[in-house]
Design an enzyme around this catalytic site. Structure first.
Site, PDB file in Angstrom:
ATOM      1  N   ASP A 103       0.566  -1.189  -0.186  1.00 38.60           N
ATOM      2  CA  ASP A 103      -0.148   0.710   0.422  1.00 38.60           C
ATOM      3  C   ASP A 103       0.988   0.989  -0.041  1.00 38.60           C
ATOM      4  O   ASP A 103       2.073   0.956   0.215  1.00 38.60           O
ATOM      5  CB  ASP A 103      -0.998   0.459   1.050  1.00 38.60           C
ATOM      6  CG  ASP A 103       0.050   0.475   2.572  1.00 38.60           C
ATOM      7  OD1 ASP A 103       0.998  -0.648   3.252  1.00 38.60           O
ATOM      8  OD2 ASP A 103      -0.298   1.131   3.559  1.00 38.60           O
ATOM      9  N   GLU A 169       0.354  -0.664   5.724  1.00 41.40           N
ATOM     10  CA  GLU A 169       1.154  -0.284   6.704  1.00 41.40           C
ATOM     11  C   GLU A 169       0.778   0.971   6.776  1.00 41.40           C
ATOM     12  O   GLU A 169       1.321   2.036   8.015  1.00 41.40           O
ATOM     13  CB  GLU A 169       2.671  -0.359   6.131  1.00 41.40           C
ATOM     14  CG  GLU A 169       3.808  -0.346   7.060  1.00 41.40           C
ATOM     15  CD  GLU A 169       4.173   1.360   7.448  1.00 41.40           C
ATOM     16  OE1 GLU A 169       4.851   1.527   7.982  1.00 41.40           O
ATOM     17  OE2 GLU A 169       4.318   2.055   6.276  1.00 41.40           O
TER      18      GLU A 169
END
Length: 464
Positions: A103, A169
């Protein structure tokens, strides 16, 4: 079986030969705008996970490759998709976990980008694009190293490998602890390589040995039960913005250093690093002085910092002659390694309540805490990593502190207390992670792949 000594020239050749393919795959990943914020298209994260799972499958290394999610403990909602690929160790060899995340941060104001954020663009030896450095380059450093191992060793590779590519994250790793609990045995490892940090510069590798923690919260300041006319009552009634400005100013001294009793500092030497380097790496404007005291790196690595990162208040375009009743700000603190994030938050809350001006009412919400980390450098894995970096980069590695935070490392340590933790990365000080015009230095990427390939090959020579 091929020995380390005879295999390393072949390994290096395989790793070097695979770099063009790794860069092409990295470009495809950068084109996928996988952002974990709910306001963005979540199908893009699914698409990113599927692509990385395919790349993992194609290495031919793993016994199993899966896309998995876990529930978020606080809400019961599903977290974002992570890739978990596993290969069992053979003949007494260790198991190494390779972590990265797929991500990325939102692009922010696209007008500030020189090229489109999700269109990978090479110029002046750097690859530009959101996630090009943080952390899709980390993903591809793992994949490229595994490809080189497979090409060199074939079926003679005995090393156990866990590839764990997280999908949230940048959004707080909200389901991380549950994911570890759900997959505890499958992910159990002797060494954990977290490829989400940086290097001393584009040519000099670093082993991250300390990370600051974080304590972030929303602070709401109220002075009125409704807004009032600033002309009719201004000068007698304290508005919420006045109270907020005065209150926030108490968090720092006149030099900009944190002035909150109870926030700790770590006493540790730091390498030489001058103000000119700081200005070059940060874009600090001419005439604007650095803040704090002590060596520059001690301020970044070993001392706390506090930043106001958001505010809910009337916009400039909508401003009116009104005494505000309420202001909410986001306070983000970095906590010195060795102090718990909870202790740091408690100290800040005590300080703010004690310094509330005019009897302003304070409330605290959305508290997000993450502990810092100090690496135990006494194990064989750190020494092996230093040697692999020296051979992969052609320069000795620097022991490096990081002012940012990777809170989930504390979760890994709690779950696997006997594992050796290595925090590495492919970024350099000019990567501008989280900022417009994020980029990856291509030579750094090449050296990082060579170093990780050698690290894994040398781990394959050990027994546990």
């Amino acid at each position: 079986m091929t020995s380390q000594l005879s295999a390393e020239p072949q390994l290096i050749e395989a790793a070097e030969g695979g770099i063009p393919s790794a860069l092409a795959d990295l470009g495809r990943l950068v084109r996928i705008p996988g952002i974990a914020w709910p306001a963005f298209d979540q199908e893009q994260l699914q698409r990113s996970a599927r692509e990385i799972a395919r790349l993992a499958e194609e290495t031919g290394v793993f016994d199993e490759v899966a896309i998995r999610t876990a529930t978020i403990p606080e809400t019961g909602e599903q977290g974002q998709p992570a890739i978990l690929a596993t290969r069992a160790a053979r003949n007494g060899k260790p198991t190494v976990m390779l972590y990265a995340h797929h991500d990325v941060q939102p692009p922010g104001d696209e007008a500030l980008w020189e090229t489109p954020p999700f269109e990978p663009t090479v110029r002046d030896g750097r690859l530009y694009g959101r996630g090009a450095a943080d952390d899709k380059a980390g993903v591809m450093a793992h994949i490229a190293s595994l490809r080189a191992l497979r090409e060199t060793y074939g079926d003679d590779l005995d090393l156990g490998i866990v590839l764990f590519i997280e999908g949230e994250e940048e959004f707080g790793s909200r389901s991380f602890t549950r994911f570890l609990a759900d997959n505890a045995e499958a992910m159990r490892s002797d060494v954990i390589v977290v490829a989400d940090s940086g290097n001393w510069d584009s040519e000099t590798p670093a082993v991250t040995v300390s990370l600051r923690g974080n304590a972030k919260f929303h602070l709401t300041v109220r002075t009125l039960d409704h807004a009032s006319h600033s002309g009719m009552f201004g000068g007698a009634v304290p508005d919420a913005m006045l109270a907020t400005v005065k209150l926030l100013a108490t968090l720092w001294d006149d030099e900009g250093a944190v002035a909150v009793e109870g926030l700790a500092e770590r006493d540790s030497d730091t390498p030489a690093y001058d103000e000119d380097t700081l200005r070059s790496e940060t874009g600090l404007l001419a005439g604007v002085a650095p803040i704090g005291g002590g060596t520059i790196l001690s301020r970044i690595w070993n001392k706390p910092s506090i930043t106001v990162t958001g505010i809910d208040f009337t916009s400039v375009a909508a401003a009116s002659n009104t005494l505000s009743s309420e202001v909410t700000v986001v306070v983000s603190a970095r906590v010195a390694p060795g102090q718990s994030a909870q202790d740091a938050y408690d100290a800040m809350e005590r300080h703010l309540r004690a310094h509330a001006p005019f009897g302003a009412q304070l409330s605290f919400s959305d508290v997000d805490l993450g502990n810092g980390f100090l690496v135990d450098t006494s194990g064989w894995a750190v020494e092996t990593a230093r040697g692999a970096m020296r051979d992969g980069y052609g320069r000795d590695a620097v022991d490096y502190g990081v002012g940012g935070s990777i809170p989930f490392i504390a979760d890994l340590v709690e779950r696997y207390p006997d594992a050796q933790i290595l925090v590495t990365g492919v970024e350099d000080p000019h990567s501008r992670a989280h900022s417009p015009n994020e980029s990856l230095h291509l030579d750094t990427f090449r050296h990082a792949i060579l170093a990780e390939t050698l690290l894994l090959a040398r781990a394959n020579e050990r027994t546990v």
